[in-house]
Design a protein around this motif. Sequence first.
Motif, PDB file in Angstrom:
ATOM      1  N   VAL A 274      45.874  -2.972  13.001  1.00 56.70           N
ATOM      2  CA  VAL A 274      46.703  -1.779  13.243  1.00 56.70           C
ATOM      3  C   VAL A 274      46.342  -0.674  12.255  1.00 56.70           C
ATOM      4  O   VAL A 274      46.258   0.502  12.627  1.00 56.70           O
ATOM      5  CB  VAL A 274      48.203  -2.132  13.154  1.00 56.70           C
ATOM      6  CG1 VAL A 274      49.052  -0.865  13.222  1.00 56.70           C
ATOM      7  CG2 VAL A 274      48.604  -3.077  14.282  1.00 56.70           C
ATOM      8  N   LYS A 275      46.122  -1.047  11.009  1.00 58.80           N
ATOM      9  CA  LYS A 275      45.741  -0.043  10.006  1.00 58.80           C
ATOM     10  C   LYS A 275      44.407   0.599  10.386  1.00 58.80           C
ATOM     11  O   LYS A 275      44.246   1.824  10.308  1.00 58.80           O
ATOM     12  CB  LYS A 275      45.644  -0.688   8.625  1.00 58.80           C
ATOM     13  CG  LYS A 275      45.362   0.301   7.484  1.00 58.80           C
ATOM     14  CD  LYS A 275      45.478  -0.394   6.138  1.00 58.80           C
ATOM     15  CE  LYS A 275      45.355   0.616   4.988  1.00 58.80           C
ATOM     16  NZ  LYS A 275      43.973   1.018   4.721  1.00 58.80           N
ATOM     17  N   TYR A 276      43.463  -0.218  10.815  1.00 58.48           N
ATOM     18  CA  TYR A 276      42.164   0.302  11.265  1.00 58.48           C
ATOM     19  C   TYR A 276      42.333   1.253  12.444  1.00 58.48           C
ATOM     20  O   TYR A 276      41.747   2.350  12.469  1.00 58.48           O
ATOM     21  CB  TYR A 276      41.249  -0.860  11.644  1.00 58.48           C
ATOM     22  CG  TYR A 276      40.124  -0.475  12.571  1.00 58.48           C
ATOM     23  CD1 TYR A 276      38.990   0.187  12.109  1.00 58.48           C
ATOM     24  CD2 TYR A 276      40.204  -0.750  13.944  1.00 58.48           C
ATOM     25  CE1 TYR A 276      37.971   0.561  12.972  1.00 58.48           C
ATOM     26  CE2 TYR A 276      39.191  -0.396  14.806  1.00 58.48           C
ATOM     27  CZ  TYR A 276      38.071   0.264  14.318  1.00 58.48           C
ATOM     28  OH  TYR A 276      37.063   0.635  15.183  1.00 58.48           O
ATOM     29  N   LEU A 277      43.144   0.869  13.431  1.00 58.24           N
ATOM     30  CA  LEU A 277      43.359   1.714  14.604  1.00 58.24           C
ATOM     31  C   LEU A 277      43.980   3.055  14.208  1.00 58.24           C
ATOM     32  O   LEU A 277      43.605   4.103  14.746  1.00 58.24           O
ATOM     33  CB  LEU A 277      44.266   0.995  15.605  1.00 58.24           C
ATOM     34  CG  LEU A 277      43.704  -0.255  16.276  1.00 58.24           C
ATOM     35  CD1 LEU A 277      44.764  -0.921  17.134  1.00 58.24           C
ATOM     36  CD2 LEU A 277      42.475   0.080  17.108  1.00 58.24           C
ATOM     37  N   GLY A 278      44.927   3.021  13.264  1.00 61.76           N
ATOM     38  CA  GLY A 278      45.536   4.255  12.804  1.00 61.76           C
ATOM     39  C   GLY A 278      44.572   5.133  12.033  1.00 61.76           C
ATOM     40  O   GLY A 278      44.559   6.362  12.196  1.00 61.76           O
ATOM     41  N   GLU A 279      43.762   4.510  11.178  1.00 60.60           N
ATOM     42  CA  GLU A 279      42.765   5.278  10.417  1.00 60.60           C
ATOM     43  C   GLU A 279      41.780   5.961  11.360  1.00 60.60           C
ATOM     44  O   GLU A 279      41.447   7.140  11.183  1.00 60.60           O
ATOM     45  CB  GLU A 279      42.026   4.350   9.467  1.00 60.60           C
ATOM     46  CG  GLU A 279      42.862   3.848   8.299  1.00 60.60           C
ATOM     47  CD  GLU A 279      42.167   2.770   7.503  1.00 60.60           C
ATOM     48  OE1 GLU A 279      42.622   2.491   6.376  1.00 60.60           O
ATOM     49  OE2 GLU A 279      41.174   2.182   8.001  1.00 60.60           O
ATOM     50  N   GLU A 280      41.312   5.221  12.359  1.00 59.30           N
ATOM     51  CA  GLU A 280      40.373   5.801  13.313  1.00 59.30           C
ATOM     52  C   GLU A 280      41.055   6.882  14.152  1.00 59.30           C
ATOM     53  O   GLU A 280      40.445   7.907  14.482  1.00 59.30           O
ATOM     54  CB  GLU A 280      39.816   4.703  14.225  1.00 59.30           C
ATOM     55  CG  GLU A 280      38.930   3.689  13.527  1.00 59.30           C
ATOM     56  CD  GLU A 280      37.653   4.298  12.998  1.00 59.30           C
ATOM     57  OE1 GLU A 280      36.846   4.807  13.804  1.00 59.30           O
ATOM     58  OE2 GLU A 280      37.457   4.280  11.758  1.00 59.30           O
ATOM     59  N   GLY A 281      42.318   6.643  14.483  1.00 58.67           N
ATOM     60  CA  GLY A 281      43.052   7.603  15.288  1.00 58.67           C
ATOM     61  C   GLY A 281      43.263   8.930  14.595  1.00 58.67           C
ATOM     62  O   GLY A 281      43.355   9.982  15.251  1.00 58.67           O
ATOM     63  N   ARG A 282      43.330   8.913  13.281  1.00 55.13           N
ATOM     64  CA  ARG A 282      43.523  10.157  12.524  1.00 55.13           C
ATOM     65  C   ARG A 282      42.283  11.040  12.566  1.00 55.13           C
ATOM     66  O   ARG A 282      42.350  12.242  12.279  1.00 55.13           O
ATOM     67  CB  ARG A 282      43.880   9.832  11.076  1.00 55.13           C
ATOM     68  CG  ARG A 282      45.276   9.226  10.925  1.00 55.13           C
ATOM     69  CD  ARG A 282      45.570   8.794   9.500  1.00 55.13           C
ATOM     70  NE  ARG A 282      46.919   8.207   9.411  1.00 55.13           N
ATOM     71  CZ  ARG A 282      47.448   7.718   8.295  1.00 55.13           C
ATOM     72  NH1 ARG A 282      46.754   7.764   7.155  1.00 55.13           N
ATOM     73  NH2 ARG A 282      48.666   7.203   8.310  1.00 55.13           N
ATOM     74  N   HIS A 283      41.141  10.450  12.913  1.00 53.14           N
ATOM     75  CA  HIS A 283      39.890  11.209  12.932  1.00 53.14           C
ATOM     76  C   HIS A 283      39.270  11.236  14.325  1.00 53.14           C
ATOM     77  O   HIS A 283      38.120  11.651  14.472  1.00 53.14           O
ATOM     78  CB  HIS A 283      38.904  10.601  11.938  1.00 53.14           C
ATOM     79  CG  HIS A 283      39.446  10.490  10.545  1.00 53.14           C
ATOM     80  ND1 HIS A 283      39.654  11.578   9.734  1.00 53.14           N
ATOM     81  CD2 HIS A 283      39.852   9.407   9.826  1.00 53.14           C
ATOM     82  CE1 HIS A 283      40.157  11.187   8.569  1.00 53.14           C
ATOM     83  NE2 HIS A 283      40.287   9.876   8.597  1.00 53.14           N
ATOM     84  N   GLY A 284      39.980  10.784  15.319  1.00 53.38           N
ATOM     85  CA  GLY A 284      39.457  10.767  16.678  1.00 53.38           C
ATOM     86  C   GLY A 284      40.104   9.650  17.461  1.00 53.38           C
ATOM     87  O   GLY A 284      41.263   9.718  17.839  1.00 53.38           O
ATOM     88  N   CYS A 285      39.336   8.576  17.692  1.00 55.12           N
ATOM     89  CA  CYS A 285      39.871   7.434  18.425  1.00 55.12           C
ATOM     90  C   CYS A 285      39.022   6.208  18.127  1.00 55.12           C
ATOM     91  O   CYS A 285      37.793   6.299  18.066  1.00 55.12           O
ATOM     92  CB  CYS A 285      39.887   7.709  19.927  1.00 55.12           C
ATOM     93  SG  CYS A 285      40.645   6.391  20.909  1.00 55.12           S
ATOM     94  N   ALA A 286      39.655   5.077  17.927  1.00 60.94           N
ATOM     95  CA  ALA A 286      38.926   3.836  17.669  1.00 60.94           C
ATOM     96  C   ALA A 286      38.141   3.437  18.918  1.00 60.94           C
ATOM     97  O   ALA A 286      38.630   3.592  20.035  1.00 60.94           O
ATOM     98  CB  ALA A 286      39.899   2.719  17.289  1.00 60.94           C
ATOM     99  N   PRO A 287      36.929   2.928  18.754  1.00 64.60           N
ATOM    100  CA  PRO A 287      36.100   2.551  19.910  1.00 64.60           C
ATOM    101  C   PRO A 287      36.507   1.215  20.515  1.00 64.60           C
ATOM    102  O   PRO A 287      35.699   0.291  20.643  1.00 64.60           O
ATOM    103  CB  PRO A 287      34.695   2.490  19.301  1.00 64.60           C
ATOM    104  CG  PRO A 287      34.918   2.082  17.887  1.00 64.60           C
ATOM    105  CD  PRO A 287      36.218   2.735  17.478  1.00 64.60           C
TER     106      PRO A 287
END
Length: 422
Positions: free
Chosen positions: A214-227
């Motif tokens: 979840v932390k990874y998904l949020g971090e990626e979401g702040r800069h675009g979108c997780a793949p």
Amino acid sequence: MSSPSSSLLEQFRTLPRRRQAKYAVPSIVLLGWLLSWARRIGRPDVRHADTARNRRIVAMLQTLLARRYVPSIFTPNGHFNSGLGYVKAAPKFSKTRELIRTWDGGNFALDWRDTGPGKPNLPADAPILLVIHGINGHSEEVYVVNAMAMAHARGWRAAAFNHRGCGGTELSSPWGYNGAFTGDIRLAINNLHHRFPGAPVMAAAYSLGANLLVKYLGEEGRHGCAPLAAAVVVSNPWTLEAKHVSGEQAAPHHGPLDWIVGRAYGLLLTLGLRMYVKRHQHLTGLVGREDLDMEGALKATQLAHFDKALTVPMWGYEDLTHYHVDASSWRYLADVKVPLMCINAADDPLVPPSMWPPSQTLEANPNVIFVSTKGGGHIGWCQGANPLKGLSWADEVLIEYLAAALETRGAEETAAATTSRL
């Protein structure tokens, strides 16, 4: 005319007190067992933002989400459900290990589920499921193996992620895994995309692994979108902050029994981390770091003690609070931009509802579906006459959600392509 029950009661009263006690004690234990079991039967509570995608996915999972979760009669509470959930039988199959080097000279392992002799190779664009274990775990955990087997049955590739130093791998750098560092998961997912550029990648994670995902998904979401095409997290602890955690920090709203039970579970988890350190402490990089309190880590009796001695200085945090805030995945939930299902049980002895994200946070993100049950324990959800066999309720929900998310994604892409041609 007296009823059979009143007749039996009269016969019981005529017995000597010793014989009354002989029958009364097991009867009270059995009654308490049944009452505890019955209290945990109920329909799942499903919370989500009111969007077309969420409504469609929930409708596709209606068979599972509309019926009551009934724990096995042998798992009347979260403790039994958690314990038996970890030791139940799991499918056996061969795996191929792949070691991936990290930025700091470390490594982690991906264990790929082999297709088996005589079976055709999967197409290059077959969906991929990455399964991430919890604290002190590895790729042979029952829940990991079950998820991989279910993915394989669907015609998907399946790979199990082993945190650095776990699953028989050597810790080859002076940095171990923790509850906040998402770099290895990011590298693993990028690696999968690089090798199979046309395949949708999904992830399923449990306990501490769920927190990291979840932390990874949020971090990626702040800069675009997780793949990722979709993800599921099971028994996520959500927060490590003392004001929410039951047991170790003895929050004011928890009673003395909760405190004792929390300390007991904290000790068990800490002993696993101590074994992890003992297994890898011969490394020059660890031995030579004067900022690490190796002696304190090896004597720790609770997670907070261990993290203060090792995790905080190892990863350069200011103090324990700084680490706990950074590692609390509920703070990143609002930024998740891929379909995500979260599954928790109210009787989880490690993650009580006080540790769950606020309702407004759960229902504000249109990509999140939060499912909770009265019973289930921690990665347990045993069901049926034999709790040591078969899939758990959470296993079934997990794979059906991922399949539904894939189907919905395909329908949305088709609709978008049709619209663009008009």
